[in-house]
Design an enzyme around this catalytic site. Structure first.
Site, PDB file in Angstrom:
ATOM      1  CB  SER A 142      -0.951  -0.066   1.321  1.00  0.00           C
ATOM      2  OG  SER A 142      -1.424   1.232   1.463  1.00  0.00           O
ATOM      3  CE1 TYR A 155      -4.114  -2.191   4.939  1.00  0.00           C
ATOM      4  CE2 TYR A 155      -3.296  -0.533   4.510  1.00  0.00           C
ATOM      5  CZ  TYR A 155      -3.628  -1.468   4.043  1.00  0.00           C
ATOM      6  OH  TYR A 155      -5.010  -1.067   2.951  1.00  0.00           O
TER       7      TYR A 155
HETATM    8  N1  LIG Z   1      -8.969  -0.364  -1.417  1.00  0.00           N
HETATM    9  C1  LIG Z   1      -7.706   0.117  -1.352  1.00  0.00           C
HETATM   10  O1  LIG Z   1      -8.152   1.800  -1.179  1.00  0.00           O
HETATM   11  C2  LIG Z   1      -6.376  -0.475  -1.033  1.00  0.00           C
HETATM   12  C3  LIG Z   1      -5.633   0.683  -0.492  1.00  0.00           C
HETATM   13  C4  LIG Z   1      -4.156   0.362  -0.859  1.00  0.00           C
HETATM   14  C5  LIG Z   1      -3.668  -1.448  -0.583  1.00  0.00           C
HETATM   15  N2  LIG Z   1      -5.378  -1.941  -0.937  1.00  0.00           N
HETATM   16  C6  LIG Z   1      -4.716  -2.948  -0.918  1.00  0.00           C
HETATM   17  O2  LIG Z   1      -5.168  -4.145  -1.688  1.00  0.00           O
HETATM   18  C7  LIG Z   1      -5.955  -5.766  -1.014  1.00  0.00           C
HETATM   19  C8  LIG Z   1      -7.002  -5.951  -1.713  1.00  0.00           C
HETATM   20  O3  LIG Z   1      -7.719  -4.839  -1.366  1.00  0.00           O
HETATM   21  P1  LIG Z   1      -9.143  -3.956  -2.110  1.00  0.00           P
HETATM   22  O4  LIG Z   1      -8.901  -3.269  -1.809  1.00  0.00           O
HETATM   23  O5  LIG Z   1      -9.614  -5.167  -3.040  1.00  0.00           O
HETATM   24  O6  LIG Z   1     -10.352  -4.731  -0.801  1.00  0.00           O
HETATM   25  P2  LIG Z   1     -11.334  -5.465  -0.832  1.00  0.00           P
HETATM   26  O7  LIG Z   1     -12.240  -6.123   0.633  1.00  0.00           O
HETATM   27  O8  LIG Z   1     -12.177  -5.252  -2.070  1.00  0.00           O
HETATM   28  O9  LIG Z   1     -10.219  -7.593  -1.426  1.00  0.00           O
HETATM   29  C9  LIG Z   1     -10.136  -8.139   0.230  1.00  0.00           C
HETATM   30  C10 LIG Z   1     -10.001  -9.560  -0.351  1.00  0.00           C
HETATM   31  O10 LIG Z   1      -9.415  -9.782   1.050  1.00  0.00           O
HETATM   32  C11 LIG Z   1     -10.134 -11.280   1.562  1.00  0.00           C
HETATM   33  N3  LIG Z   1      -9.831 -11.523   2.631  1.00  0.00           N
HETATM   34  C12 LIG Z   1      -9.202 -10.847   3.544  1.00  0.00           C
HETATM   35  N4  LIG Z   1      -8.845 -11.710   4.883  1.00  0.00           N
HETATM   36  C13 LIG Z   1      -8.789 -12.428   4.258  1.00  0.00           C
HETATM   37  C14 LIG Z   1      -8.352 -13.999   5.270  1.00  0.00           C
HETATM   38  N5  LIG Z   1      -7.969 -14.112   6.047  1.00  0.00           N
HETATM   39  N6  LIG Z   1      -7.877 -15.391   3.834  1.00  0.00           N
HETATM   40  C15 LIG Z   1      -8.832 -14.995   2.536  1.00  0.00           C
HETATM   41  N7  LIG Z   1      -9.276 -13.769   1.919  1.00  0.00           N
HETATM   42  C16 LIG Z   1      -9.450 -12.777   3.146  1.00  0.00           C
HETATM   43  C17 LIG Z   1     -11.524 -10.831   1.858  1.00  0.00           C
HETATM   44  O11 LIG Z   1     -12.489 -11.527   2.112  1.00  0.00           O
HETATM   45  C18 LIG Z   1     -11.583 -10.193  -0.050  1.00  0.00           C
HETATM   46  O12 LIG Z   1     -12.544 -10.472  -0.798  1.00  0.00           O
HETATM   47  C19 LIG Z   1      -5.661  -5.469   0.087  1.00  0.00           C
HETATM   48  O13 LIG Z   1      -4.158  -6.400   0.604  1.00  0.00           O
HETATM   49  C20 LIG Z   1      -5.280  -4.097   0.755  1.00  0.00           C
HETATM   50  O14 LIG Z   1      -4.440  -4.312   2.027  1.00  0.00           O
HETATM   51  C21 LIG Z   1      -6.534  -0.831  -0.932  1.00  0.00           C
END
Ligand SMILES: NC(=O)c1ccc[n+]([C@@H]2O[C@H](COP(=O)([O-])OP(=O)(O)OC[C@H]3O[C@@H](n4cnc5c(N)ncnc54)[C@H](O)[C@@H]3O)[C@@H](O)[C@H]2O)c1
Length: 245
Positions: A142, A155
Site C-alpha cells: 500500500s 495496517y
Molecule cells: N482499496 C484500497 O484503497 C487499498 C489501498 C492500498 C492497498 N490495498 C490492498 O489491496 C488488497 C486488496 O484489497 P481490496 O481493496 O481489493 O479490498 P477487498 O475487501 O475488496 O478485497 C480483499 C479480499 O481479501 C479477502 N480476505 C481478507 N482476509 C482474508 C483472509 N484472512 N483469508 C482469505 N481472504 C481474506 C476478503 O475476503 C476480500 O475478498 C489488500 O491487501 C489491501 O490492503 C487496498
C-alpha cells in the site's frame, strides 16, 4: 497469445476489489486461475463465471493466515494444474481506529493477515518455484507502507513490512529466476474503503478521485508478466499522486 498464456496463477483475495479485477484481466491474458478467499459461496460463484466463459479457474476456500489452508491451496493447485507460475499475494484487511484504542488482539490480527500471510504464501510459492526453475510473486502492499498516517498504525506497519519483505525476497531469489515485486495502491474504490470516507479520500488525492480496481489490475499485470522481466525486489506505487505530495 496472452501476456500470461497458460500461467497458473494463485490470487488471494481474488473474488473482490483489486483481486477480482486482476483475475478478470489475467484470465483475459490467458492465465489459469486459482482464486483463494474465505467466502466459499461467492468464490464458487466467481470461479464458475470464469469457467462458463471458457477460462480455466478453480476456487479454494482458505483463511490466508492458516498454515494448513496455505498448504492445501498449493497442494490442490498442483493436483489440478501440475504447477504454479505466479502468486498474487493480495488478500488484506483494513483497520482504522485511534492507536491508543486498538486492542492488542486487533493489532495482531491486522499484522497476521496483512503481513504474516504474505510471508506464508510466498514461502510455499518459492518452494515450488525452486523445484520448477522459476516463478513470479506480486505482493499487494500500500502507499501506506511508505508514509505515516493517523488511525491505521497496524495496517501501515504491516504494509511497510510487505515492502521490505518484497525487497528481501527479491534479492534472495533473484539468481533463481524468481521475481518478487509489490504493488502499492493509493485509495482505491473497493469494499475495503468505508462508503462515508470515499468523498474525503477523493478530495485529498491530487487527482481528485479514487483509483479504480481495473487501474490496479493493469499495474499487477505488468508486475506479473514478462513486461517487468528485469524488475525484482521493487515496488510500483499507483496512487493518483498521493505520495508525491
Ligand atoms: N482499496 C484500497 O484503497 C487499498 C489501498 C492500498 C492497498 N490495498 C490492498 O489491496 C488488497 C486488496 O484489497 P481490496 O481493496 O481489493 O479490498 P477487498 O475487501 O475488496 O478485497 C480483499 C479480499 O481479501 C479477502 N480476505 C481478507 N482476509 C482474508 C483472509 N484472512 N483469508 C482469505 N481472504 C481474506 C476478503 O475476503 C476480500 O475478498 C489488500 O491487501 C489491501 O490492503 C487496498
Amino acid at each position: 497469445m496472452g501476456k500470461l498464456q497458460d500461467k497458473v496463477t494463485i490470487i488471494t483475495g481474488g473474488i473482490s476489489g483489486i483481486g477480482k479485477a486482476s483475475a478478470d484481466l489475467f484470465a483475459a491474458e490467458g492465465a489459469k486461475l486459482v482464486l483463494v478467499d474465505m467466502n466459499e459461496e461467492k468464490g464458487q460463484e466467481v470461479a464458475s463465471e470464469y469457467t462458463s466463459n471458457g477460462h480455466e479457474a478453480i476456487f479454494i476456500r482458505a483463511d490466508v493466515t492458516s498454515e494448513a489452508d496455505a498448504e492445501n491451496v498449493f497442494n490442490r493447485t498442483i493436483e489440478k494444474f501440475g504447477r504454479v507460475d505466479i502468486l498474487f499475494n493480495n488478500a488484506g484487511i483494513g483497520a482504522v481506529k485511534p492507536t491508543h484504542e486498538v486492542p492488542y488482539a486487533e493489532y495482531r490480527k491486522t499484522v497476521n493477515v496483512d503481513l504474516d500471510a504474505v510471508f506464508l504464501f510466498a514461502q510455499h510459492a518459492i518452494k515450488r518455484f525452486l523445484e520448477q526453475g522459476g516463478g513470479v510473486i506480486v505482493n499487494t502492499a500500500s502507499m501506506y507502507g511508505w508514509i505515516g498516517a493517523p488511525g491505521s498504525a497496524a495496517y501501515n506497519a504491516a504494509k511497510g513490512g510487505v515492502i521490505n519483505l518484497t525487497r528481501s525476497l527479491g534479492v534472495e531469489y533473484a539468481a533463481k529466476n524468481i521475481r518478487v515485486n509489490a504493488l502499492c495502491p493509493g485509495f482505491i474504490d473497493t469494499p475495503i474503503i468505508p462508503e462515508d470516507q470515499k468523498k474525503t479520500l477523493s478530495e485529498i488525492t491530487p487527482m481528485g478521485r479514487l483509483g479504480q480496481s481495473e487501474e490496479m489490475a493493469k499495474a499487477a499485470l505488468f508486475l506479473a508478466s514478462d513486461d517487468s522481466s528485469f524488475m525484482t525486489g521493487n515496488t510500483l506505487t499507483v496512487d493518483g499522486g498521493f505520495t508525491a505530495q
